[in-house]
Scaffold this active site. Structure first.
Site, PDB file in Angstrom:
ATOM      1  N   THR A  97      49.806  60.361 -20.599  1.00  0.00           N
ATOM      2  CA  THR A  97      49.339  59.634 -21.782  1.00  0.00           C
ATOM      3  C   THR A  97      48.769  58.284 -21.347  1.00  0.00           C
ATOM      4  O   THR A  97      47.694  57.873 -21.802  1.00  0.00           O
ATOM      5  CB  THR A  97      50.486  59.448 -22.796  1.00  0.00           C
ATOM      6  OG1 THR A  97      50.925  60.748 -23.227  1.00  0.00           O
ATOM      7  CG2 THR A  97      50.032  58.655 -24.007  1.00  0.00           C
ATOM      8  N   GLU A 152      44.988  56.914 -21.796  1.00  0.00           N
ATOM      9  CA  GLU A 152      44.722  55.706 -22.594  1.00  0.00           C
ATOM     10  C   GLU A 152      44.076  54.606 -21.768  1.00  0.00           C
ATOM     11  O   GLU A 152      43.218  53.875 -22.258  1.00  0.00           O
ATOM     12  CB  GLU A 152      46.009  55.203 -23.250  1.00  0.00           C
ATOM     13  CG  GLU A 152      46.642  56.163 -24.256  1.00  0.00           C
ATOM     14  CD  GLU A 152      45.718  56.568 -25.393  1.00  0.00           C
ATOM     15  OE1 GLU A 152      44.755  55.837 -25.681  1.00  0.00           O
ATOM     16  OE2 GLU A 152      45.952  57.642 -25.987  1.00  0.00           O
TER      17      GLU A 152
HETATM   18 ZN    ZN Z   1      42.181  59.586 -26.307  1.00  0.00          ZN
END
Ligand code: ZN
Length: 415
Positions: A222, A226
């Site tokens: 993640t 990001e």
């Molecule tokens: Zn995204």
């Protein structure tokens, strides 16, 4: 699968708070929200895209030096489980360093059709070692809160007044807030060019690091995804629903209709209406929506786009001193000092070799450790201090120089 899951992505930013289904990323929705609030950001974004295209067309990154981006993790917690361990933070940092340097062990799974464009992005990350006010930090800013769940709409985790904690100078730090994020959102990022007070990445604590993180988002990807947005990358399918007209503004990624979820087998060819023939779509790209275990590459084109941002909108971070421990810069000044002549008849020069210093304390000791001269120099002339030891007995003397809380020692022989 794409059509089935599409409505989840299309949930409006105002209504997503009640949803509990994990949502891979809300950066696109966040960006649309910011554009509505700050219409002038559209011009900034267009300029970044023009510059990125120009940069890519002119050979991309010329300077081959690996860049290190200082990171501060703001862990904003109400419960003990939200206050994730330093071990998990370090795991997360390691994942970022592996993925952005193509050192991730699953890089071997990149299909042969794309192995030639899988990029070592030459970007790495360090935990900050000084705060914005130049005090010591381990790069983890733990803040307790009474807020049980933070809201992407208000960005409240980024403001002390709203139960979060304020951004650290975005020109020196990549700010990563870790918190309980409402709506089942795994994370979101602010694209380059947005407001200073909200710049950075937000991660839900459940999907940060590895140990104890929630599968299938428990391999730290993640953050990789990001930070890609933070450095200017769009989603690989172009955020255009399922059509083939949208673009991620990257030349070497295949056209792709919509996002992919779940996991696919190593080497599995997945085609869609935009890339109907092998090798198909690049479902293993970090900027798709597949599970953490099934994303393992950036492309050279994505690298070029990120480097355009690093050489442009975010260039200040390249000269940040945030990972230099407090005192070390001052020590470097001291390390530059040369002492001459030696042996000397008495007049000794401490040469700072062009470096500036002020309020420098000098103490000279004889061979039995007695201080025979003590002086403070508020300013330097020509980056030098000249001391007079002509009245001293013949012998070896130790010169201690203190500056900025640090000290170094030099020796001189008086004859
Ligand atoms: Zn995204």
């Amino acid at each position: 699968m794409k059509k089935l899951l599409l409505p989840i992505l299309c949930v409006g930013i105002g209504t997503m708070l009640q949803a509990q289904t994990p949502q891979r990323c809300s950066s696109h929705e966040y960006h649309q929200h910011q554009l509505a609030q700050h219409p002038e950001l559209a011009d900034t974004e267009a300029e970044i895209n023009r510059a990125a295209e120009h940069y890519a067309n002119n050979g991309g990154k010329q300077d081959r030096t690996v860049v290190t981006i200082p990171v501060v993790f703001h862990v904003v917690y109400q419960t003990a489980s939200e206050n994730i361990s330093s071990t998990r933070i370090l795991e997360q940092l390691q994942v970022l360093n592996d993925d952005y340097r193509k050192l991730n062990t699953d890089r071997v799974n990149v299909p042969s059709a794309w192995s030639g464009i899988a990029a070592d992005c030459e970007i790495q990350f360090c935990l900050a070692k000084r705060t914005p006010t130049n005090t010591w930090t381990d790069g983890i800013n733990r803040v307790s809160t009474t807020v049980s769940s933070f809201d992407i709409n208000t960005d409240d985790v980024k403001f002390t007044s709203m139960g979060g904690t304020n951004v650290w100078d975005r020109t020196k730090y990549l700010n990563i807030w870790v918190c309980d994020l409402g709506g089942g959102i795994l994370g979101y990022a602010q694209f380059p060019g947005g407001p200073a007070s909200t710049d950075g990445v937000v991660l839900d604590y459940r999907y940060t690091g590895k140990t104890g993180a929630s599968p299938p988002y428990n391999k730290g990807r993640t953050a990789t995804h990001e930070v890609g947005h933070y450095l200017g990358l769009y989603h690989i399918w172009g955020d255009d629903g399922s059509s083939c007209s949208g673009s991620d503004q990257v030349q070497d990624t295949p056209n792709q209709g919509a996002e992919n979820y779940n996991c696919y087998n190593v080497g599995q060819v997945l085609t869609d209406n935009c890339s109907p023939a092998a090798p198909g779509v690049m479902w293993m790209n970090y900027m798709d929506y597949t599970d953490d275990a099934c994303m393992y590459m950036f492309t050279n084109g994505q690298k070029t786009r990120m480097w355009n941002v690093l050489n442009g909108t975010r260039s200040s971070i390249l000269t940040s001193n945030a990972c230099t421990p407090v005192g070390l810069e001052e020590l470097n000044v001291l390390n530059a000092i040369s002492v001459y002549p030696s042996p000397s008849n008495g007049e000794v020069t401490l040469d700072f070799n062009g470096q500036n210093a002020s309020d420098v304390d000098v103490t000279v000791y004889n061979t039995v450790g007695q201080a025979v001269l003590t002086a403070r120099y508020a300013t330097l002339t020509d980056s030098r201090i000249i001391i007079d030891l002509s009245e001293m007995a013949v012998g070896v003397y130790a010169i201690e120089v203190r500056y900025g809380g640090e000290k170094v020692n030099r020796k001189v022989v008086i004859q």
